[in-house]
Each structure stands twice: as structure tokens, then as C-alpha cells.
Motif scaffolding. Structure first.
Motif, PDB file in Angstrom:
ATOM      1  N   TYR A 359       1.044  -1.236  -0.051  1.00  0.00           N
ATOM      2  CA  TYR A 359       0.051  -0.139   0.040  1.00  0.00           C
ATOM      3  C   TYR A 359       0.841   1.238   0.017  1.00  0.00           C
ATOM      4  N   ASP A 383      -4.828   2.821  -1.427  1.00  0.00           N
ATOM      5  CA  ASP A 383      -4.299   1.739  -2.291  1.00  0.00           C
ATOM      6  C   ASP A 383      -3.852   0.613  -2.084  1.00  0.00           C
ATOM      7  N   VAL A 385      -3.493  -3.192  -1.919  1.00  0.00           N
ATOM      8  CA  VAL A 385      -3.340  -4.575  -2.962  1.00  0.00           C
ATOM      9  C   VAL A 385      -2.982  -5.578  -2.392  1.00  0.00           C
ATOM     10  N   SER A 507      -7.048  -3.438  -8.646  1.00  0.00           N
ATOM     11  CA  SER A 507      -6.792  -2.201  -8.107  1.00  0.00           C
ATOM     12  C   SER A 507      -5.719  -1.556  -8.331  1.00  0.00           C
ATOM     13  N   ASN A 508      -5.363  -1.233  -9.816  1.00  0.00           N
ATOM     14  CA  ASN A 508      -4.607  -0.270 -10.134  1.00  0.00           C
ATOM     15  C   ASN A 508      -3.093  -0.666 -10.174  1.00  0.00           C
TER      16      ASN A 508
END
Lengths: 551, 508
Positions: A359, A383, A385, A507-508
């Protein structure tokens, strides 16, 4: 036709009440709500007869409806009453799921008006508060508990002969007040202690309260003292609770065995400056007995028990990483958080010997871990993941074999029983793996080491920028000769669609593999990317977000 | 607070070379001014407690302490730090210097030094730490053993010992909550061998607060009052023993016979039983060596240290000190082995610590270090954490030194000769009681007995008084009060006139 008639009746009723005071709407709601109770207590509240017995006791005789016992009545309505004898046919059912806060408030107004001594008005917000207060209780009340609570509620004030002294001084710890002369002395009426007499003081004062109390029964009494700044509780000349020092509102609990009869109590307190609070509560020997507040203040005490100031963790020196071992969400209990320079972080899971997630942003708040009895720390940032959480290696005879992510087993749940029926699942260290710990380099970046069968593995992460975006470069160094069909799993999330060098892991986040050829498979509906493990291999995995970190 | 007499001040600060105990009081008497000696002695006359303040802004909730060969004192904290303290023995004359060695470990509750490595028992594992690049901070964190389970519950604490004579580290693992074992080996004592092998050693544990050794090197742990424990106690960890709480016994099927056969279940009945009865039936059941009567002497016993100081810490060489978290105290324990079982007496030793003592360590130089916290469980001390040093002032307190059982009574020995005229029957009072052995939480004192105490004999030197006690009740705590006894010099009473002897066995 029938339906429209009843509609008419309701609207007529509405007309009739709208001209009356607001309170009567409440009473009407109470009357309607009471229909839930009629089946046992009867329309007249005298209890429905069933042979020689009543379904439920007469409400006209209920002591709970005489006097102001709204909290107790709410507690009864929420949780019900256990049937412990055959005096009445029915148990009182818990109604917390059936009745709203408004309905309970209205029912109390109606029942106290109809069957009690005088109408008691309760706000729905109070009911809501009590609902929260009793949320943890899962079983109905026992009669004895209610009777005791009623006795407590109707008992005279706990503290009597209440005196106070105010002292002036700026202390770091409680001074020996007996060696000082008070600036003010006074008395308070029987009941709670209060900082009110010092309300005009800006700080730099101390207060000593002296009081007496009488206990009906001997046993363990639980005292709870909250203060900002320091305080102490002295019972019968012995210091029972110390809550000393300069600090925000902080609660200390202590249990003491006390004999029945007269006791003395002294509360010492000092306030250096800033926020102030002093709250004291006692609970009797029965674990179910209610808490009695012995101070006018209660809210700080409740708050102090519920929230902590954040403890954000950062590396000791700029450019270093910080390694934090704690329970962490979304990982097994042997979690290790690592915060790297460049606002990129990860959680490595020593239960499964693998990365749990990465993250970005701030690293970690340890407040809930380092306060109270110690819950999990809270990863900050954003963010997050989870890419391939679970055991990293597996021998797959064919690519149709599913991946076993976790090592668990079932055991009997033996809670003081000779014949356990229930089973629980527990984590079990996988026999093929042994965690070897980690070494830190000069920047305090950890290299995690473990053995898998005859392989020795070193797992290292370094933050980097790839195409101007935050990335983590992971090196998995695998020493030794693997057994045939040994695989390492690198992704189990996202579409795993390949675009150029990059694999989409959702998740990008994108992943690049160097040092081995990745293959994708779908097994039992799960998309996975694996690499075949060869002798003395070094895998380089780059995890890159698709866009820069936004503040 | 009155100013201490100059003579005493001088005494506190002078070095205390080891003196033969016999001569010590003679040596001391001339130093005591008449005013002082007529005062009632207090603990601080004999042992001084010196707080060693934490570095500014730091939270030192000590969970383990170790004395290192380089003279530094290491402390690990509940917040996962390890600090190295220089000048801990000299503070405040030479101010203590704190240096951070490691941080963010998972609630470590045990520290032990061997061969250049600092071994830490943290919640998930035994880890050994070393500073390899010489910057004073650990950079090698090697996992020695992680063979037990944790599931994320706060209650699953792991306490660690120092090394036993075979080089094993002993780990005491709390149950998952008060009542259940929901992870592997919760409610067990495990040994970790020098090569990292995990040896399941004893079952029946509930909620330990510390693990350590007596002077003979036998392992003991402290257990907290709760289910199957009517009171807190100090328990002997005989390998293969069952300590009374059955909820971790499900893990015998994982232990591969290392801890022997699974013991029979205790009675799961409402009314419970008695330990003295059940240990006849449950072969592996080892009763608590020394009960620490709940509420009377404390609520939550913790660290265990034997006194190897050879007199540098006062007259109690060979005995054991045990921390008490809730009451912010340290107890003193005399142990003896009777008919194959350990038992003995607990004496109050020292109170008034600033927080809840968890970790204890007695240095070979005779400095007792203690640290702890009141987090999660309150402590009388009042401060959220503390690190303190206890130093013997050089004066001998008038105390019961040992309480040894005989077939029909007890032999009391004293640190100073008693005034023989005070050693009469009326100076002694005893009560005896036990606790219910049950699955419910704790127990009241039950089965009270009022033994008659009479003085049978006083040794010529006034150092030993033989008491005849009738009846002697097997399985009972024998609580002695010797309020009437006076010392031969000065005539003061015992500093602590109480003793609590756990009579598991009566000598044959």
C-alpha cells in the motif's frame, strides 16, 4: 370495505389527537405499542389468567413503574426477563429487535401513566443511548438482578458526609496534601463528587474529597477512577488506585474486597493545566450488578475508555525503513509491516511466509495496538492491494491441482466439557516451511528468510520509481534444487491480462516478472499466475501503481 | 516526611561489600542513633527503590529484563522496544544512559543473553537479535522457534525465561481467553532447545505472568487466579506435569508423547472439588507450590528470580522473588521439596513500586531491577509504566528467614535473633484454608481450620523457633501471624509478621 373503515378510524384518531398536546401522540404510540404486551399482561395490565396462574404479573403492582426507572424499564424491554420459576406462565421476551427507540419511549410513557404512579417522559435519544450501553448483553435479565438494580436505584446516595479541600500549586505528581494548607474547604450534599467548586480556577490546583459510605454486603468491589491530570483513590486509609502523573483523561480500574459496614473514602486529584476531568464509579460484588457513578462527570470516563490518540509510526531516521510486528488486518497473526521511504509500504506474513499486501501513503497507526490490552495496529495510507496472499510454493503434479493457500487443521473445542461437540479451525505451521527471521541492511530494509523443503529463500523489497510512479522491486532468491513440479505463485488477483511486460493484478497495480517465465491458469474459477521453480533461481518482481500517489 | 538521620544517609550511599551476616548487625548497631532505633522499622530502611526515569517521551512498559556481560541492563517493553541501559546500577550518581537497540517487536515478555545473542520471547516466536554492523542497533533478527499458535487474541501472551542448565529456554503460553485454547499449545509450557527444537513440556496452564527458576535450577511459573485456580500461585513445572486447567489438553494429540499421556479430566461439575483430592486421581497433577492468597497478598503474580547474589542483596540468598503487578509489590518465597513435591512459604517483601511490576531481574552484583505497566490491568502504583532498581541498604531487616515444615509443625528461622521472652504461644496465631478446584472463575477461601500453635523450642542463638501446630491440614494454606515476636536487639517486631505456607505434603 373493511380496509377503508379501519383507515377511516385511524385518520379520525389522527384528527382527534392532532388538536391535543404533542405528548398525547406519544401516549397514543405507547398505547399501540402496548398491544405487543397484551397477550400476557392483558389489556388492563392486570395479567391474563391461564388456569390457576397468570401469563405475566400485574403491571399495577410493578415497582419498576413507580418512581423514575426509565433506564431499567428500557433494559427490561430490550432484553426481556428469564423464566426461573412457575409463578407465571410466560417469560418476558426480549423486544430489542421488535421495537424502535420511539416505541420504547412511548411505551414507557403509556405504561407509567396507565399502571404506574405518574407518567414518565423519556426521550428516544436516551433509549438509543441505553440500547448501546446494553448492546453486549445477550441473555435476558434474571429477576434477582432486576431487584438488585431497583434497590440500587432507590437506595440513598452512596457517598455521605462529603467534604472537599482545594489546594493551590503546580505539580507533576500528586503532592502530600496532608502537609499542605487548603485554600478553600467546603462540603457537598450527599451524592456525587464534583470539580464544580473549582470551576473558576484556570488550573494549578488540587482537590481532596473525603466521604463515607456503607456497604450492605461484603465482597469484591470494582472501582474505576478517571482523571486528567493525576488522581488517587484511598479506601479506609489504603491507596487502592493510583492514577498519578500529568496525562489526558485516563481510567484505572481496581478490584478490592471490602467488608460490610462503614468505610471511609478519599479521592485526591490535581490539575496542572488544560483539559480537566474527574470521574469515579463503583460496581458491586455481583458481576452483573450495575455501575454506580460517584461523580457528576461520566462522559470523559466513557470516552477515555473508547478512543486513543493516534500513534503514527515513522522510521527513526530519514531514508530508513521501519519494521513493525503486530496483529494487522488482512493478514494472519504473525504479520510484519514494513514502511519504506517514498511512502510505500507492505505487510509480509510470517504465518504463510509471503507478501500479504502492498500500500501507499502513511505507514501505520499503533494506537489500538499499544493501548488497552492490545488489538491490531492500523495500516494508514491507501491503495492497498493483496496480490497472492498465501503459501508461496507448491508442488503441482498437474496444473489442474488447486493452490492450497493456508495451512489449517480442525481441533475439538474443549471448553470445560468431557464430550466436546464443536470443532474449530486453527492455523498450523506448514511442515514444509520454517521461518528464519530477517536481516536489516544499512537502510534497515529487511530481507526475510525461510526454508521450503530443501530450498532456502530470501525475500527482499526495495522501493523505486518506475516511469515516474511509485514501485516496489522484490527479489526472491531461491537457493537449492527444487523437487519436480515445484511452482511459485506470483499473482492471484485482478484480470492478470498481459500488456507488454506488465501483468494487471487489479486495484490499479501492475506486476512485471524477470528471471522466469510466467504462466497463467484458471483453476476452480481462480485466475493465477505461476512460475516454475528451477535450481538456484532469482526472481525479480516489480509492483507498480498505474498512477502517482494522490494526497 | 522526616529527614533521615545522617548516619543512615551515609549508610545508604556507601558501597556494601559482602559481610558475613552474623557480624553485620553488630557492625550496624553503633551507627543507629537512639532516635532512629526507637522508630518502627519500615521497608525503606532496608531496601531502597530508585526510579530510573525513561528517556523523554518514551514508554517503558517492561516485559523482560536481562543483565548483560558488558554491565549494561537490557529491557524489552510491551511496545516492542529493546533498550540498553548504561549506569543502571549507579543512577542517579552516574545518570543512566538509554540506547534503543530494537523496536516494534510484538509484545516481548522475556529476554535472555547467550553467546553474543539477545534472545527475545515475543508473541509469535522466540527470536535472537544481534548487532552485526556495530552501530548499536540490532540488524539480525533470527527466528529460533515459532512452533506455537496465535490467532490474534490479545490474551495469547508468551512469557520467556532465561536459559536453564541444559541451555533450554522455557516459554509459558496463556490460554486464548480466560476459558479456551483456540491456538496450538495455548495453556502449555514449552521448552526451546539450543538447536531450536520445540519440546512440549507441561499442560494445564491458564494465564501465566512469568516463568523462571529457583536456586536449584528447577523451573516455575506464576499463575493467575481464574478458572481452575482458586487463587494465584507459584507453580513448579515438572516436565510432563498437568497444572490444573484442562482446556489446552486437546493439544496432546500434537505433542507426540513429549509431555506424556493426556491426563484425566478434572470434574466438570458445578460444585467443583479440591486439588488435594483430584491429584490422587489425576496422576500428572502437580499442585501449586506456593499459593499467593488472592486479594490478601496480591492479584496478579509475574516475574520470578532466584537470589544468586551471595548476600549482596541481603540475607535471602537461595530464595526466590516474585513480582506482583496489581499491588505493585515484590514477594519473597521460600521453597522446599517434601515427599517429591515443591512447597513453601510466601512472605511480603517490598511494596510501593510506581507501576505494575511485570519483569524482574537480580544482577549478580545484587541490584534487583523491575519494570512493568498498568495497561489493561490496573496497578496500585499509579503510573502507567516504570523502571526501578531495588538496592539493599546494608541493614538486615528482622524477618522470618525460612519456614520449614515438620511432621507436626514448622521450624521458623530468623534473620536476626529473637527476644526469647517474646517467643511465647501468644505471639503466634494461625489459620488454614484452601480453595475450591472448579471451572468457575476463582474461589472463596473454604474449609477453614483454626490450628493451635505452641512454641516447642527456641534455639540457643535465638535464630530458630520450633512451632508445634495442630492440626496440620494437607492441601491447606497455613497462614501464620507472628505479631508478638520481638528481635533481641532493639526489640522491634518483625518487618512482615505474616507468612503463607502451602502444605501440599506433610513429611513422612
Amino acid at each position: 370495505m373493511k380496509r377503508s373503515l379501519s383507515l377511516l378510524a385511524v385518520s379520525l384518531l389522527g384528527l382527534a389527537t392532532s388538536s391535543e398536546a404533542e405528548g398525547d401522540k406519544v401516549l397514543e404510540l405507547g398505547r399501540l405499542t402496548y398491544q405487543t404486551c397484551v397477550a400476557c399482561h392483558g389489556p388492563d395490565g392486570r395479567g391474563l389468567r391461564a388456569g390457576d396462574l397468570l401469563m405475566a404479573p400485574s403491571l399495577h403492582d410493578s415497582p419498576f413503574l413507580k418512581g423514575n426507572h426509565s433506564e431499567l424499564l428500557t433494559a427490561i424491554l430490550l432484553k426481556g426477563i428469564l423464566k426461573q420459576d412457575n409463578k407465571h406462565i410466560q417469560a418476558m421476551l426480549p423486544l430489542e429487535a421488535a421495537l424502535s427507540d420511539e416505541q420504547i419511549a412511548a411505551l414507557i410513557a403509556y405504561a407509567t401513566e396507565e399502571f404506574g404512579d405518574t407518567r414518565r417522559n423519556v426521550k428516544a435519544i436516551s433509549v438509543s443511548k441505553w440500547r448501546k450501553k446494553y448492546a453486549d448483553r445477550t441473555i435476558p435479565w434474571k429477576r434477582a438482578e432486576l431487584e438488585e438494580a431497583l434497590a440500587e436505584a432507590t437506595a440513598p446516595p452512596f457517598l455521605s458526609n462529603l467534604r472537599y479541600q482545594i489546594y493551590e500549586g503546580k505539580w507533576e505528581e500528586l503532592p502530600d496534601f496532608s502537609a499542605l494548607s487548603p485554600a478553600t474547604v467546603g462540603t457537598l450534599k450527599d451524592g456525587p463528587i464534583s470539580l464544580n467548586p473549582a470551576k473558576d480556577r484556570k488550573g494549578a490546583f488540587g482537590m481532596v474529597f473525603d466521604a463515607e459510605f456503607t456497604l450492605r454486603e461484603a465482597g469484591d468491589y470494582h472501582f474505576s477512577l478517571t482523571s486528567d491530570d493525576g488522581s488517587a483513590l484511598v479506601i479506609d486509609g489504603e491507596t487502592l488506585i493510583g492514577n498519578d502523573g500529568v496525562h489526558p483523561a485516563r481510567t484505572v480500574n481496581m478490584k478490592e474486597t471490602l467488608q460490610a459496614g462503614l468505610h471511609t473514602m478519599q479521592v485526591q486529584y490535581f490539575e496542572r493545566g488544560g483539559e480537566r476531568s474527574l470521574a469515579l464509579a463503583v460496581r458491586g460484588p455481583d458481576t452483573k450488578s450495575v455501575t454506580r457513578w460517584l461523580s457528576t462527570e461520566t462522559s470523559e470516563a466513557r470516552k477515555a475508555a473508547q478512543s486513543y490518540d493516534p500513534i503514527p509510526l515513522t522510521a527513526l531516521r530519514p531514508g530508513e525503513a521501519i519494521v513493525h510486528r503486530a496483529f494487522l488486518p488482512d493478514a494472519k497473526p504473525r504479520a510484519i509491516g514494513v514502511g519504506y521511504p517514498g511512502a510505500v509500504n507492505l505487510v509480509w506474513d510470517a504465518d504463510v511466509l509471503n507478501l500479504a499486501y502492498v500500500y501507499r501513503g502513511d505507514f501505520m497507526d499503533a494506537a489500538s495496538h499499544w493501548n488497552g490490552r492490545g488489538a491490531a495496529s492500523t495500516p494508514l495510507g491507501k491503495d492497498r492491494v493483496k496480490i497472492a496472499h498465501g503459501l508461496p510454493f507448491q508442488i503441482l503434479e498437474s496444473l489442474d491441482e488447486p493452490w492450497q493457500s493456508f495451512s489449517e487443521t480442525k481441533v475439538k473445542y474443549e471448553r470445560d466439557t468431557a464430550n466436546p461437540q464443536k470443532e474449530i479451525t486453527i492455523n498450523l505451521r506448514h511442515p514444509d516451511y520454517q521461518f528464519r527471521g530477517y536481516h536489516l541492511d544499512a537502510k534497515r530494509f529487511p530481507t526475510f528468510r525461510y526454508d521450503y523443503r530443501n530450498l532456502a529463500v530470501a525475500d527482499t523489497f526495495v522501493p523505486a520509481e518506475v516511469d515516474g510512479v511509485t514501485a516496489l522491486i522484490r527479489t526472491v532468491k531461491i537457493e537449492g534444487t527444487p523437487e519436480e513440479h515445484t511452482w511459485f505463485r506470483i499473482a492471484a488477483s485482478g484480470s492478470q491480462a498481459v500488456a507488454g511486460d506488465w501483468i494487471d493484478v487489479g486495484s490499479n497495480l501492475a506486476l512485471k516478472v524477470d528471471g522466469a517465465k510466467a504462466i497463467s491458469r484458471t483453476c476452480e474459477g481462480n485466475r493465477e499466475t505461476l512460475v516454475s521453480v528451477t535450481r538456484d533461481m532469482t526472481l525479480t518482481l516489480t509492483y507498480r501503481w498505474n498512477n502517482p500517489l494522490r494526497p | 516526611m522526616e529527614q533521615p538521620a545522617p548516619a543512615l544517609t551515609l549508610l545508604i550511599h556507601r558501597p556494601h561489600p559482602l559481610r558475613p551476616m552474623k557480624y553485620a548487625p553488630l557492625f550496624l548497631i553503633p551507627l543507629l542513633s537512639p532516635a532512629l532505633s526507637s522508630e518502627v522499622p519500615k521497608e525503606s530502611d532496608f531496601y531502597s527503590i530508585t526510579p530510573i526515569p525513561a528517556p523523554p517521551g518514551e514508554v517503558i512498559e517492561g516485559g523482560g529484563i536481562e543483565c548483560l556481560p558488558n554491565g549494561k541492563v537490557a529491557v524489552c517493553t510491551r511496545r516492542g522496544q529493546i533498550w540498553m541501559i548504561e549506569n543502571a546500577a549507579e543512577h542517579p550518581d552516574k545518570p543512566a544512559q538509554w540506547k534503543l537497540f530494537a523496536e516494534s517487536l510484538h509484545e516481548p515478555l522475556g529476554l535472555a543473553w547467550r553467546d553474543g545473542w539477545l534472545y527475545v520471547v515475543q508473541r509469535p516466536e522466540v527470536t535472537r537479535l544481534r548487532d552485526e554492523d556495530g552501530d548499536g542497533r540490532a540488524d539480525a533478527f533470527e527466528t529460533v522457534s515459532d512452533g506455537w499458535g496465535i490467532n490474534g487474541d490479545y490474551h495469547e501472551y508468551a512469557f520467556g525465561s532465561t536459559f536453564d542448565r541444559e541451555g533450554n529456554l522455557w516459554c509459558a503460553l496463556c490460554l486464548t481467553g480466560s476459558f479456551t485454547a483456540e491456538s496450538l499449545y495455548r495453556g502449555w509450557i514449552l521448552r526451546v532447545s539450543p538447536d531450536g527444537k520445540l519440546i512440549p513440556t507441561a499442560s494445564g496452564v491458564r494465564s501465566p505472568g512469568g516463568v523462571g527458576f529457583n536456586a536449584e535450577g528447577e523451573a516455575f511459573y506464576t499463575e493467575n487466579q481464574g478458572p481452575w485456580n482458586g487463587s494465584s500461585s507459584l507453580k513448579w513445572i515438572k516436565p510432563g506435569s498437568f497444572q490444573g486447567n484442562p482446556n489446552g489438553n486437546v493439544f496432546f494429540e500434537f505433542a507426540g508423547g513429549a509431555a506424556g499421556e493426556r491426563p484425566l479430566d478434572p470434574p466438570y461439575t458445578e460444585q467443583g472439588s479440591r486439588i488435594v483430592k483430584e491429584r490422587e486421581r489425576i496422576a500428572q497433577f502437580i499442585p501449586p507450590a506456593v499459593v499467593l492468597p488472592h486479594q490478601k497478598v496480591g492479584n496478579s503474580p509475574t516475574g520470578i528470580v532466584p537470589d544468586f547474589s551471595q548476600g549482596k542483596f541481603g540475607p535471602f540468598t537461595g530464595q526466590v522473588f516474585v513480582g506482583e503487578q496489581t499491588h505493585s509489590k515484590i514477594h519473597r518465597i521460600f521453597l522446599e521439596k517434601v515427599n517429591g513435591l515443591y512447597q513453601g512459604a510466601m512472605f511480603p517483601f517490598l511494596e510501593g513500586f510506581k507501576s505494575g511490576n511485570i519483569a524482574l531481574r537480580l544482577s549478580p552484583e545484587g541490584q534487583l531491577y523491575t519494570s512493568g505497566s498498568d495497561r489493561g490491568w490496573g496497578a496500585r502504583g499509579g503510573m502507567p509504566f516504570s523502571f526501578e532498581r531495588v538496592t539493599w541498604t546494608g541493614r538486615i531487616p528482622f524477618e522470618i528467614h525460612e519456614m520449614r515444615v515438620r511432621r507436626d509443625g514448622f521450624d521458623l528461622t530468623f534473620t536476626l535473633p529473637v527476644d526469647k521472652t517474646s517467643a511465647v504461644d501468644a505471639s503466634f496465631r494461625m489459620e488454614a484454608y484452601t480453595y475450591i478446584y472448579q471451572m468457575a472463575y476463582g474461589s472463596p477461601e473454604v474449609d477453614p481450620v483454626k490450628p493451635q500453635v505452641s512454641v516447642e523450642d527456641i534455639s540457643k542463638d535465638g535464630r530458630r523457633v520450633r512451632l508445634k501446630v495442630s492440626p496440620m491440614t494437607k492441601g491447606h494454606v497455613h497462614e501464620l501471624h507472628a505479631d508478638g515476636l520481638r528481635s533481641a536487639d532493639g526489640g522491634s517486631g518483625l518487618l512482615h509478621p505474616q507468612a503463607y505456607y502451602t502444605l501440599n505434603e506433610i513429611p513422612k
